[in-house]
Write a protein that holds these residues in place. Structure first.
Motif, short mmCIF file in Angstrom:
data_model
loop_
_atom_site.label_atom_id
_atom_site.label_comp_id
_atom_site.label_asym_id
_atom_site.label_seq_id
_atom_site.Cartn_x
_atom_site.Cartn_y
_atom_site.Cartn_z
N HIS A 1 47.35 93.36 -16.69
CA HIS A 1 48.50 92.63 -15.78
C HIS A 1 48.10 91.22 -15.83
CE1 HIS A 1 50.06 91.12 -12.05
NE2 HIS A 1 49.04 90.76 -11.91
N HIS B 1 51.24 94.29 -2.52
CA HIS B 1 50.15 93.67 -1.83
C HIS B 1 50.92 94.05 -0.26
CE1 HIS B 1 47.76 92.44 -5.03
NE2 HIS B 1 48.71 91.93 -5.60
N HIS C 1 52.42 98.18 -8.25
CA HIS C 1 51.78 96.72 -7.88
C HIS C 1 52.32 96.18 -6.67
CE1 HIS C 1 49.20 93.29 -9.67
NE2 HIS C 1 49.64 92.86 -8.47
N ASP D 1 54.80 93.32 -7.84
CA ASP D 1 53.90 92.43 -7.37
C ASP D 1 54.53 91.85 -6.08
OD1 ASP D 1 51.44 90.96 -7.09
OD2 ASP D 1 51.47 90.02 -8.96
N GLU E 1 43.44 95.37 -7.05
CA GLU E 1 43.81 94.49 -8.25
C GLU E 1 42.32 93.71 -8.54
OE1 GLU E 1 47.05 91.64 -7.87
OE2 GLU E 1 46.51 90.83 -9.73
ZN LIG Z 1 49.26 91.12 -7.56
#
Ligand SMILES: [Zn+2]
Length: 320
Positions: free
Chosen positions: A204, A50, A48, A281, A145
């Protein structure tokens, strides 16, 4: 429970042993000590992350910035997730953007794709399948996501989930009280899982992780509950029922789920070692990532650490 658990090798014993036999696992030790790893093959797969664009005062995270951070943290590969729905983030990160910026680094950066189920010109099952196929042809290895403002079992979501199952795309979904909504006990997610036994679903965010506890409330599902966990949580009930359900340990919600009651959290990780996926994340330079301290605190046996940090992700993502 405590005594039987302690018979297993500790994380430190595992890492000490591993350090004598495998360059790659030396990197795990370095990561946990927050030191730069000087080896090319590292043990963590982060499911996870970005890559972001410059927007307002928030600095962008480029592919190169993500890779440099991965080197320091001994993360060999990372899933890079688009965010296409208006409820997702402060700016859209399109699938085409993610495919483009990961393209020179596909040995380490694994792109996913995403579609908002409300797009009127993509109504109907076949339109969604056709677009997903285009994304797969361009390199997408999963879906998410998924973070859109509809109930988790919204009809458009159900079409997307069916299409992902047919195309063997694992689905990483964000659940809270504004995105992919559900109620305590997760009856909506139960319907999703019942109708898609061939799919892979990765939970999540707050709504999902609050459901680790049997007493989860609707408020908890948009929050970071601190009280001890009670047994019988919807996650445990559904993981018993559905072998295709996984948990993404990333973000504050993933860390809080295990930290709020560390004894339960450790026992949960041992019990669900085949269903949990390491993730962070990470999306902004300098971002604090609680997962590394948490792993140190959990002091997991070697085989459990290896499963959650790497081999489960290899299986779910179809990596060698
Ligand atoms: Zn995320």
């Amino acid at each position: 429970m405590e005594n039987s658990v302690r018979k297993n090798p500790s994380r430190r014993e595992f890492l000490d042993r591993a350090g004598r036999t495998s360059l790659g696992l030396v990197a795990a030790s370095a990561a946990l000590a927050q030191e730069p790893a000087a080896v090319p093959q590292a043990p963590f797969i982060d499911v996870h992350t970005h890559i972001t664009q410059k927007w307002g005062k928030v600095p962008e995270l480029t592919a190169e910035g993500l890779l440099a951070w991965m080197d320091i943290r001994a993360i060999s590969q990372a899933v890079v997730l688009p965010l296409v729905s208006p409820e997702s983030w402060d700016h859209p990160l399109s699938t085409d953007f993610v495919l483009r910026v990961t393209e020179p680094h596909r040995d380490r950066l694994i792109p996913f794709c995403s579609i908002d189920p409300r797009v009127p010109n993509l109504s109907g099952y076949q339109a969604k399948v056709d677009l997903l196929k285009r994304y797969i042809d361009a390199g997408a290895r999963g879906f998410g996501e998924h973070k859109c403002g509809v109930p988790i079992d919204d009809p458009g979501n159900m079409e997307l989930f069916k299409a992902c199952a047919e195309l063997r795309l694992p689905v990483l979904f964000h659940m809270d009280n504004e995105r992919n909504m559900d109620t305590p006990g997760l009856p909506g997610l139960t319907r999703v899982l019942q109708q898609n036994p061939e799919g892979v679903f990765i939970g999540h965010a707050n709504g999902w992780w609050a459901s680790i506890s049997g007493d989860a409330t609707q408020k908890d599902m948009h929050d970071y509950p601190r009280r001890p966990v009670t047994s019988g949580g919807a996650i445990d009930v559904l993981m018993d029922r559905f072998p295709n359900l996984y948990g993404d340990l990333s973000a504050g919600s993933g860390a809080n789920a295990l930290k709020r009651d560390i004894a339960f959290g450790r026992e949960f990780v041992l019990r669900r070692a085949d269903r949990l996926l390491f993730g962070t994340d990470y999306l902004s330079p300098g971002q604090d990532i609680p997962q590394f301290d948490l792993l140190r605190e959990l002091d997991l046996p070697a085989d459990t650490l290896e499963k959650i940090s790497r081999s489960n992700a290899c299986r779910v993502l179809g990596l060698a």
